[in-house]
Write an enzyme that holds these catalytic residues in place. Structure first.
Site, mmCIF file in Angstrom:
data_model
loop_
_atom_site.group_PDB
_atom_site.id
_atom_site.type_symbol
_atom_site.label_atom_id
_atom_site.label_comp_id
_atom_site.label_asym_id
_atom_site.label_seq_id
_atom_site.Cartn_x
_atom_site.Cartn_y
_atom_site.Cartn_z
ATOM 1 N N HIS A 24 0.844 -1.195 0.000
ATOM 2 C CA HIS A 24 0.000 0.000 0.000
ATOM 3 C C HIS A 24 0.883 1.250 0.000
ATOM 4 O O HIS A 24 2.129 1.134 -0.082
ATOM 5 C CB HIS A 24 -0.942 -0.018 1.213
ATOM 6 C CG HIS A 24 -0.236 -0.288 2.509
ATOM 7 N ND1 HIS A 24 0.637 0.608 3.085
ATOM 8 C CD2 HIS A 24 -0.250 -1.366 3.331
ATOM 9 C CE1 HIS A 24 1.099 0.123 4.209
ATOM 10 N NE2 HIS A 24 0.603 -1.095 4.388
ATOM 11 N N HIS A 53 4.063 1.281 2.124
ATOM 12 C CA HIS A 53 5.218 0.549 1.566
ATOM 13 C C HIS A 53 5.895 1.382 0.475
ATOM 14 O O HIS A 53 7.116 1.431 0.378
ATOM 15 C CB HIS A 53 4.764 -0.778 0.938
ATOM 16 C CG HIS A 53 4.266 -1.780 1.926
ATOM 17 N ND1 HIS A 53 2.965 -2.209 1.956
ATOM 18 C CD2 HIS A 53 4.904 -2.454 2.905
ATOM 19 C CE1 HIS A 53 2.811 -3.102 2.921
ATOM 20 N NE2 HIS A 53 3.972 -3.269 3.505
ATOM 21 N N SER A 104 -1.580 -3.669 5.795
ATOM 22 C CA SER A 104 -2.099 -4.762 4.964
ATOM 23 C C SER A 104 -3.296 -5.425 5.640
ATOM 24 O O SER A 104 -4.124 -6.050 4.998
ATOM 25 C CB SER A 104 -1.013 -5.806 4.749
ATOM 26 O OG SER A 104 0.116 -5.191 4.189
#
Ligand code: PAF
Length: 294
Positions: free
Chosen positions: A34, A37, A188
């Site tokens: 996402h 990251h 996540s």
């Protein structure tokens, strides 16, 4: 972006860069990438010649009660995002590549401090799984630096301590928390939040920020602040795992004269466990206190 599944291929690919003295930056992940990251990859790119990302859903860090097989796996979409952002290499091994002798006899890296408090208390063995896999990944990639999100603050603190204890020449860099528009920290695991709970989960962030503001204004009743935040979260129908004011350098319970403070929290929704934190002095903890380990 080139993708490697095997340790020996990944190693031989990186060898020439190392020989030429080029700087390798590494971002380990479990995939389902996402915006948070992506910000870590951007940071890695800004500070090095080559960026390596890994995707490995590490069963060793999941407790028996946690569902490793339900962890979101979005490999194709992840590769697309990594290509778009300009990641150079992806290391994506399978279980037998990482744990060829199985998990029960796998040698472990154990960090005796900081691992059985906070998240470690409700997830026994979790951090041993993290330190073991991260040290394996460090041995494979041999990066000059590695970037971790500050949302998992206990994780990055433990990894810093492991790197120091094991004399690994790797700089550990912290990347700031990325948030959804309502303030929820990107994770996540957010896909597990039920739709009826989604509008209310921002209460975790809001409660921690409220504690953070009071600390910044000089409030010293840590227990009172923790209690107040817990009650606010419970009023929204969530179960509190912990809300805790700590020293951000040691993770010990905060003492009256501590300057480096952090408030950390974890709560359960019906189907997800969410964590977040508010750091009072960010400058001190982004980059190993500013010191380059190489
Ligand atoms: O933070 C994560 O995604 C994981 O704990 C890590 C560091 C990739 C180790 O499996």
């Amino acid at each position: 972006m080139l993708i490697f599944r095997h340790i020996k291929h990944m190693r031989s690919q990186l060898e020439p860069y190392r020989k030429r003295g080029q700087r390798i930056s590494f971002v380990p992940t479990m995939g389902n990438l996402h915006g948070g990251h992506m910000s870590l990859i951007k940071r890695a790119k800004a500070q090095s010649d080559i960026v390596v990302c890994s995707i490995f859903v590490n069963s060793f860090q999941f407790m028996l009660t946690e569902e490793w097989d339900k962890y979101p796996r979005t490999f194709e979409a992840d590769c697309q995002r990594l290509r778009e952002i300009g990641c150079d290499y992806l290391f994506a091994p399978n279980d037998s590549e990482m744990y060829p002798n199985g998990l029960s006899t796998q040698s472990r890296v154990v960090c005796p401090s900081m691992t059985d408090i906070l998240c470690g208390r409700s997830r026994p063995g979790h951090f041993e799984g993290v330190t073991t896999v991260v040290s394996k990944l460090f041995n494979i990639i041999q990066p000059d630096e590695s970037v971790f999100g500050l949302k998992d603050f206990q994780q990055i603190s433990i990894i810093r301590r492991m790197v120091e204890d094991m004399c690994l020449p790797i700089k550990i860099v912290g990347g700031p928390i990325y948030r959804e528009s309502d303030g929820l920290a990107m994770s996540s695991r957010n896909v597990f939040i039920r739709s009826n709970e989604r509008p209310k989960v921002k209460v975790l962030k809001e409660s921690l920020f409220e504690v953070g503001q009071s600390l910044a204004e000089g409030e010293k009743d840590f227990y009172g602040l923790e209690k107040q935040a817990s009650e606010r979260i419970e009023q929204h129908g969530f179960e509190v795992d912990y809300i805790s004011v700590r020293n951000s350098l040691t993770l010990e319970e905060a003492a009256i004269h501590d300057q480096d403070l952090i408030v950390l929290g974890a709560m359960y929704t019906k189907s997800a466990r969410l964590i977040d934190n508010f750091i009072l002095r960010l400058d001190n903890i982004m980059d190993n206190g500013g010191e380059d380990k190489k």
